[in-house]
Design a protein around this motif. Structure first.
Motif, PDB file in Angstrom:
ATOM      1  N   ALA A 113       4.555  -8.813  29.785  1.00  0.00           N
ATOM      2  CA  ALA A 113       5.528  -7.724  29.015  1.00  0.00           C
ATOM      3  C   ALA A 113       4.865  -6.980  28.037  1.00  0.00           C
ATOM      4  O   ALA A 113       4.866  -5.950  27.733  1.00  0.00           O
ATOM      5  CB  ALA A 113       6.604  -8.524  28.651  1.00  0.00           C
ATOM      6  N   LEU A 114       3.970  -7.912  27.448  1.00  0.00           N
ATOM      7  CA  LEU A 114       3.023  -7.098  26.082  1.00  0.00           C
ATOM      8  C   LEU A 114       2.073  -6.206  26.607  1.00  0.00           C
ATOM      9  O   LEU A 114       1.977  -5.147  25.967  1.00  0.00           O
ATOM     10  CB  LEU A 114       2.194  -8.455  25.490  1.00  0.00           C
ATOM     11  N   ASP A 115       1.431  -6.495  27.878  1.00  0.00           N
ATOM     12  CA  ASP A 115       0.685  -5.469  28.346  1.00  0.00           C
ATOM     13  C   ASP A 115       1.370  -4.129  28.795  1.00  0.00           C
ATOM     14  O   ASP A 115       0.862  -3.213  28.621  1.00  0.00           O
ATOM     15  CB  ASP A 115       0.156  -6.013  29.637  1.00  0.00           C
ATOM     16  N   LYS A 116       2.603  -4.209  29.466  1.00  0.00           N
ATOM     17  CA  LYS A 116       3.258  -3.279  30.005  1.00  0.00           C
ATOM     18  C   LYS A 116       3.843  -2.415  28.585  1.00  0.00           C
ATOM     19  O   LYS A 116       3.903  -1.223  28.908  1.00  0.00           O
ATOM     20  CB  LYS A 116       4.328  -3.696  31.047  1.00  0.00           C
ATOM     21  N   MET A 117       4.393  -3.230  27.817  1.00  0.00           N
ATOM     22  CA  MET A 117       5.006  -2.155  26.592  1.00  0.00           C
ATOM     23  C   MET A 117       3.770  -1.436  25.833  1.00  0.00           C
ATOM     24  O   MET A 117       4.060  -0.494  25.426  1.00  0.00           O
ATOM     25  CB  MET A 117       5.639  -3.401  25.746  1.00  0.00           C
ATOM     26  N   GLN A 118       2.500  -2.110  25.818  1.00  0.00           N
ATOM     27  CA  GLN A 118       1.495  -1.516  24.996  1.00  0.00           C
ATOM     28  C   GLN A 118       1.064  -0.446  25.860  1.00  0.00           C
ATOM     29  O   GLN A 118       0.632   0.483  25.141  1.00  0.00           O
ATOM     30  CB  GLN A 118       0.362  -2.670  24.831  1.00  0.00           C
ATOM     31  N   ARG A 119       1.256  -0.411  27.295  1.00  0.00           N
ATOM     32  CA  ARG A 119       0.613   0.664  27.883  1.00  0.00           C
ATOM     33  C   ARG A 119       1.652   1.610  27.749  1.00  0.00           C
ATOM     34  O   ARG A 119       1.275   2.910  27.610  1.00  0.00           O
ATOM     35  CB  ARG A 119       0.590   0.342  29.422  1.00  0.00           C
ATOM     36  N   PHE A 120       2.857   1.541  27.694  1.00  0.00           N
ATOM     37  CA  PHE A 120       3.824   2.480  27.273  1.00  0.00           C
ATOM     38  C   PHE A 120       3.576   3.228  26.216  1.00  0.00           C
ATOM     39  O   PHE A 120       3.766   4.482  26.113  1.00  0.00           O
ATOM     40  CB  PHE A 120       5.284   1.836  27.360  1.00  0.00           C
ATOM     41  N   ILE A 121       3.330   2.419  25.252  1.00  0.00           N
ATOM     42  CA  ILE A 121       2.931   3.011  23.882  1.00  0.00           C
ATOM     43  C   ILE A 121       1.803   4.039  23.790  1.00  0.00           C
ATOM     44  O   ILE A 121       1.907   5.109  23.207  1.00  0.00           O
ATOM     45  CB  ILE A 121       3.015   1.948  22.752  1.00  0.00           C
ATOM     46  N   ASP A 122       0.974   3.608  24.447  1.00  0.00           N
ATOM     47  CA  ASP A 122      -0.512   4.286  24.794  1.00  0.00           C
ATOM     48  C   ASP A 122      -0.263   5.685  25.467  1.00  0.00           C
ATOM     49  O   ASP A 122      -0.680   6.633  25.228  1.00  0.00           O
ATOM     50  CB  ASP A 122      -1.599   3.572  25.500  1.00  0.00           C
ATOM     51  N   VAL A 123       0.655   5.489  26.630  1.00  0.00           N
ATOM     52  CA  VAL A 123       0.991   6.692  27.307  1.00  0.00           C
ATOM     53  C   VAL A 123       1.720   7.635  26.720  1.00  0.00           C
ATOM     54  O   VAL A 123       1.679   9.158  26.619  1.00  0.00           O
ATOM     55  CB  VAL A 123       1.422   6.441  28.690  1.00  0.00           C
ATOM     56  N   TYR A 124       2.711   7.135  25.935  1.00  0.00           N
ATOM     57  CA  TYR A 124       3.830   8.129  25.094  1.00  0.00           C
ATOM     58  C   TYR A 124       3.941   7.839  23.737  1.00  0.00           C
ATOM     59  O   TYR A 124       4.859   7.250  23.178  1.00  0.00           O
ATOM     60  CB  TYR A 124       5.339   7.656  25.894  1.00  0.00           C
ATOM     61  N   PRO A 125       2.913   8.219  23.030  1.00  0.00           N
ATOM     62  CA  PRO A 125       2.787   7.844  21.589  1.00  0.00           C
ATOM     63  C   PRO A 125       3.891   8.669  20.674  1.00  0.00           C
ATOM     64  O   PRO A 125       3.912   8.137  19.467  1.00  0.00           O
ATOM     65  CB  PRO A 125       1.364   8.384  21.318  1.00  0.00           C
ATOM     66  N   GLU A 126       4.469   9.687  21.190  1.00  0.00           N
ATOM     67  CA  GLU A 126       5.392  10.384  20.483  1.00  0.00           C
ATOM     68  C   GLU A 126       6.878  10.292  21.091  1.00  0.00           C
ATOM     69  O   GLU A 126       7.740  10.901  20.974  1.00  0.00           O
ATOM     70  CB  GLU A 126       5.111  12.057  20.718  1.00  0.00           C
ATOM     71  N   SER A 127       6.999   9.032  22.046  1.00  0.00           N
ATOM     72  CA  SER A 127       8.336   8.907  22.491  1.00  0.00           C
ATOM     73  C   SER A 127       9.097   8.539  21.494  1.00  0.00           C
ATOM     74  O   SER A 127       8.870   7.820  20.401  1.00  0.00           O
ATOM     75  CB  SER A 127       8.012   7.680  23.632  1.00  0.00           C
ATOM     76  N   PRO A 128      10.722   9.007  21.796  1.00  0.00           N
ATOM     77  CA  PRO A 128      11.711   8.550  20.767  1.00  0.00           C
ATOM     78  C   PRO A 128      11.793   7.046  21.110  1.00  0.00           C
ATOM     79  O   PRO A 128      12.479   6.288  20.123  1.00  0.00           O
ATOM     80  CB  PRO A 128      13.034   9.574  21.345  1.00  0.00           C
ATOM     81  N   PHE A 129      11.333   6.404  22.345  1.00  0.00           N
ATOM     82  CA  PHE A 129      11.427   4.899  22.312  1.00  0.00           C
ATOM     83  C   PHE A 129      10.598   4.052  21.563  1.00  0.00           C
ATOM     84  O   PHE A 129      10.574   2.933  21.322  1.00  0.00           O
ATOM     85  CB  PHE A 129      11.435   4.552  23.912  1.00  0.00           C
ATOM     86  N   LEU A 130       9.682   4.836  20.879  1.00  0.00           N
ATOM     87  CA  LEU A 130       8.410   4.379  20.244  1.00  0.00           C
ATOM     88  C   LEU A 130       8.959   3.156  19.200  1.00  0.00           C
ATOM     89  O   LEU A 130       8.163   2.034  19.175  1.00  0.00           O
ATOM     90  CB  LEU A 130       7.302   5.203  19.338  1.00  0.00           C
ATOM     91  N   PRO A 131       9.759   3.410  18.484  1.00  0.00           N
ATOM     92  CA  PRO A 131      10.113   2.191  17.403  1.00  0.00           C
ATOM     93  C   PRO A 131      10.573   1.104  17.961  1.00  0.00           C
ATOM     94  O   PRO A 131      10.344  -0.025  17.673  1.00  0.00           O
ATOM     95  CB  PRO A 131      11.521   2.929  16.359  1.00  0.00           C
ATOM     96  N   GLN A 132      11.483   1.195  19.051  1.00  0.00           N
ATOM     97  CA  GLN A 132      11.775  -0.063  19.573  1.00  0.00           C
ATOM     98  C   GLN A 132      10.664  -0.777  20.442  1.00  0.00           C
ATOM     99  O   GLN A 132      10.717  -1.956  20.400  1.00  0.00           O
ATOM    100  CB  GLN A 132      12.847   0.137  20.620  1.00  0.00           C
TER     101      GLN A 132
END
Length: 264
Positions: A130-149
């Protein structure tokens, strides 16, 4: 008026059920898809899933497949079928890289693995995933509105892994394996320098070093006393007002008394 409303509601419900049953038996995939979408919009996700599962193989490669697979994946997510939902959402992201739903589904895919993460005392393979996949999301979408969550999830997952590692290291102290405790706690502090469990780890390292020194054979006692004193200094430097202070003050006083024997 209330009787009329109730009658209309029952009539709509029966008509909806009839439409759903007909769609289940129909050979027309367009009909199944239309009714499945109605079920999705009405929040009847399990019914929608049943219909989507019937038509999914036939829709692969079709222009209208993107919408259908999005609704299917989200139905699984909304019914908390996180293993299957995570797989389907990741598949959606890979299959439709230009979709305007890609960022959203990528987040929910990662969130599915977060939901599967168990309590810290259990095996943490799913937490690491889960940590790997969530970190990957953050790396790919650094400006995402989902970023705080996403960042909040990463923090929680990391702390869970740290707590697991800390509890394992602490266990050596609990069972009086002080040599093992020192090694495990040293490794923990090196691996997680910013951990919220640092104060506790420093305390148990000092306690382990203290117990080993006080009960040491004479040939190793001076070395161990000095090492225990150094672990106390690291502990007190981290937090001079620690909740453990009263106990550590008496322990360091006992160490100093033992050290005085080697200065005479």
């Amino acid at each position: 008026m209330s009787k009329i409303f109730s009658f209309l509601f029952v009539g709509f419900f029966l008509m909806s059920c009839s439409e759903y049953q007909k769609a289940l038996k129909s050979e027309d995939i367009a009909v199944k898809n239309e009714v499945a979408n109605k079920m999705y919009e009405a929040g009847k996700y399990n019914k929608a899933i049943r219909l989507y599962e019937q038509i999914a193989p036939a829709y692969k490669g079709k222009p209208s497949a993107e919408r259908m697979f999005y609704f299917y994946s989200m139905s699984l997510y909304k019914t908390k079928q996180y293993y299957v939902a995570g797989y389907q959402l990741e598949n959606f992201v890979a299959t439709y890289p230009k979709s305007d739903k890609r960022e959203e589904t990528a987040f929910y895919a990662a969130e599915c693995f977060y939901k599967l993460s168990p309590v810290y005392s259990l095996d943490q393979t799913d937490t690491e995933k889960a940590l790997d996949k969530m970190q990957r999301f953050i790396d790919v979408y650094p400006e995402s509105p989902f970023l705080p969550q996403a960042n909040a999830y990463v923090k929680e997952l990391r702390e869970k892994l740290e707590k697991k590692a800390f509890e394992i290291a602490k266990q050596y102290n609990t069972i009086s394996d002080y040599k093992g405790a020192l090694k495990a706690l040293e490794n923990f502090l090196a691996d997680y320098p910013g951990t919220p469990f640092k104060e506790q780890a420093l305390y148990y390292r000092f306690d382990s070093a203290y117990q080993l020194a006080i009960n040491s054979v004479e040939s190793k006692k001076l070395e161990r006393l000095n090492y225990a004193k150094s672990t106390y200094q690291s502990f007190i430097k981290h937090n001079a007002q620690s909740a453990y202070k009263e106990k550590t003050d008496s322990m360091i006083a006992a160490l100093e008394l033992e050290l005085q024997k080697y200065t005479k």
